[in-house]
Structures are given as C-alpha cells and as structure tokens.
Design a protein around this motif. Structure first.
Motif, PDB file in Angstrom:
ATOM      1  N   LEU A 171       0.829  -1.198   0.000  1.00  0.00           N
ATOM      2  CA  LEU A 171       0.000   0.000   0.000  1.00  0.00           C
ATOM      3  C   LEU A 171       0.870   1.257   0.000  1.00  0.00           C
ATOM      4  CD1 LEU A 171      -2.831  -1.006   2.515  1.00  0.00           C
ATOM      5  CD2 LEU A 171      -3.008  -0.830   0.026  1.00  0.00           C
TER       6      LEU A 171
ATOM      7  N   ARG B 172      -0.007   5.103  -0.500  1.00  0.00           N
ATOM      8  CA  ARG B 172      -0.794   5.303   0.712  1.00  0.00           C
ATOM      9  C   ARG B 172       0.132   5.710   1.853  1.00  0.00           C
ATOM     10  NH1 ARG B 172      -5.504   2.143  -0.112  1.00  0.00           N
ATOM     11  NH2 ARG B 172      -6.366   2.930   1.862  1.00  0.00           N
TER      12      ARG B 172
ATOM     13  N   GLU C 271      -3.446   6.254   6.446  1.00  0.00           N
ATOM     14  CA  GLU C 271      -4.381   5.538   5.574  1.00  0.00           C
ATOM     15  C   GLU C 271      -4.220   4.024   5.716  1.00  0.00           C
ATOM     16  OE1 GLU C 271      -4.901   8.645   1.858  1.00  0.00           O
ATOM     17  OE2 GLU C 271      -3.078   7.419   1.946  1.00  0.00           O
TER      18      GLU C 271
END
Length: 271
Positions: free
Chosen positions: A243, A248, A252
């Motif tokens: 991620l 990200r 998050e």
C-alpha cells in the motif's frame, strides 16, 4: 474511518514527565518507550520496507506495547509471544527506523478511548482474518479487509516426517483423501484425515506451516502450499508495504487495517 484526536484537556508537561519506560522481561532492563520502538521495528519489520509502512508499524507496535504492559507497568517479552526486540540494529537502517518512530511520536490507536489490541502479521492471503474466526471473539477493529500482497510457499514432507509430526500412521492414499472445510476468508477451519480431525490452527502448528490457508498435493511425497504468513489478524506487514509503495500514507494504512479506531496522542498522565 480513522480519526485523529489530541488530548487537549491534559495540561502541558515537560517531555521527561511524559516518558513511559518499557521493561524487558528477560533482562529486567527499563528502556524509554520511543527508544524501545526503534529496536522493536528492527525486530518486527524488514527495515528495507517503505517509510510509510514503517510508520504504520511503529504506531501498531507502540499501541501493542502500551496495551500489553499497561502503560509500562508490567514487563514485555522480546519474542514473538509479545514483540520481537533487537538490541543490535543494522547501522544502514538505524536512522530510517528512528525517523519512523519520531514521525509518529506518542501516537497510538484507540477504540472507545482504550488502546486497542494491535495484532499484526507478516503477510496475508488476499484478505485478513477476523478476530471472530481466529479466536471466537468479535472485535470491531479486527475484521476482514482486503490486502494486496501475494505470499506463497510450498513445504515438502516425506511420509515419515508427516506422520511423525502428526503422531499418526497414514498412507499417501489416506492423505490424498483429506477432507477440508474453509471459513469465509478461505483459511482452513477443519481438516480430517481418516478418523482424526484438527482445526486449521492445530494442523498449522503441528506441521509448522506458514499459514492456515493451505492446500495439499500428494505424489511420492506430500506438498503443502500455503498463502500468507502468520495468523492473518490485523495489519499485514507486506500488505502495508504494498500500500505504501502505491502511495498510501501511514494513517491511511492504519485506517485500512484497523477500521473504527482513533489515532490518539498519548496523554502525559493516565489517570
């Protein structure tokens, strides 16, 4: 959704008054929490991972330490029974690890104003495991969520080794006819060979498999392919790195793996 909250009602205090010390169970040594976390990051996550994944791990590890030790009141083990702590840190990554800790200083995850049980694992099978499936306890922030990493491994057993570890005397034909039931995250709930049955967790522990999402293929030997590494509950570390690599940020990542939690700044006083 993950929210951010500062304890603004708490009076300002000098840094040293806010310090929490973590006691290492093996040596009885007391280490300031933020210093402990650098060694913990070194032991729990590859330091080569993206800085945002390391930040997310720092928050999870800080939360786990606070919850496990009751704000430093009780000792913590340096093993996977609690959290792995490394005293010798690779100089190549030391500053990066310190940066991840410093950037998240005093941040923990809470639910109903209490530090959460911040479970995490190395890698998942495409979706994390729920606390309900793992332990029978329904926990609002340890639910099933998607996760992007792919982590597979094949372990090969001779018939003798397989039987020895299961304390059994099966033939290859019996093993090939194993009956498997799976839960809603595709992990093995129960496996039956002949007249004997195990839960997926029991079978994994006996054969030292990487995860409870496994398939069995029988030829002259027994090949077991697993997806994921670890119990699968909470944050996936390899998933967090995927991620982060895809843009990200730590908050998050934490919101994804620990839904319904609040990102909170530790108060100087816990009364």
């Amino acid at each position: 959704p993950l929210r951010y909250k500062n304890n603004e009602s708490k009076p300002a205090a000098r840094e040293e008054e806010c310090e929490i010390f973590i006691t290492l169970a093996q040596s009885n040594e007391q280490i300031p929490l933020e210093q402990y976390l650098t060694g913990d990051l070194a032991g729990e996550m590859p330091a080569s991972f993206h800085i945002e994944a390391l930040k997310a791990q720092a928050v999870a590890a800080r939360t786990y330490a606070i919850h496990q030790t009751n704000y430093g009141a009780t000792p913590i083990l340096q093993t996977t029974a609690h959290q792995v702590y490394k005293e010798d840190i690779n100089p190549k990554y030391e500053e990066k690890l310190k940066e991840a800790v410093s950037a998240t200083k005093h941040q923990i995850l809470t639910y109903n104003n209490q530090p959460i049980t911040a479970m995490f694992h190395a890698a998942s099978n495409g979706q994390t495991e729920s606390a309900q499936n793992f332990s029978g306890a329904q926990i609002a922030y340890l639910t099933t969520v998607s996760t992007p990493e792919e982590y597979t491994e094949t372990q090969t057993f001779t018939l003798a080794t397989f039987n020895e570890q299961l304390k059994a005397a099966y033939s290859l034909a019996q093993i090939a006819q194993a009956q498997i039931t799976r839960n809603d995250t595709n992990r093995v709930e129960r496996i039956t060979i002949g007249q004997k049955s195990w839960t997926g967790r029991e079978f994994r522990e006996l054969l030292r498999l990487k995860s409870t999402d496994f398939t069995i293929n029988v030829n002259s030997e027994i090949e077991i392919q697993t997806k994921g590494y670890g119990h699968g509950v909470g944050m996936s570390q390899y998933g967090a790195n995927e991620l982060a690599t895809n843009g990200r940020i730590a908050t998050e990542i934490l919101a994804h793996y620990y839904p319904n939690t609040t990102l909170t700044t530790l108060a100087c006083s816990q009364d």
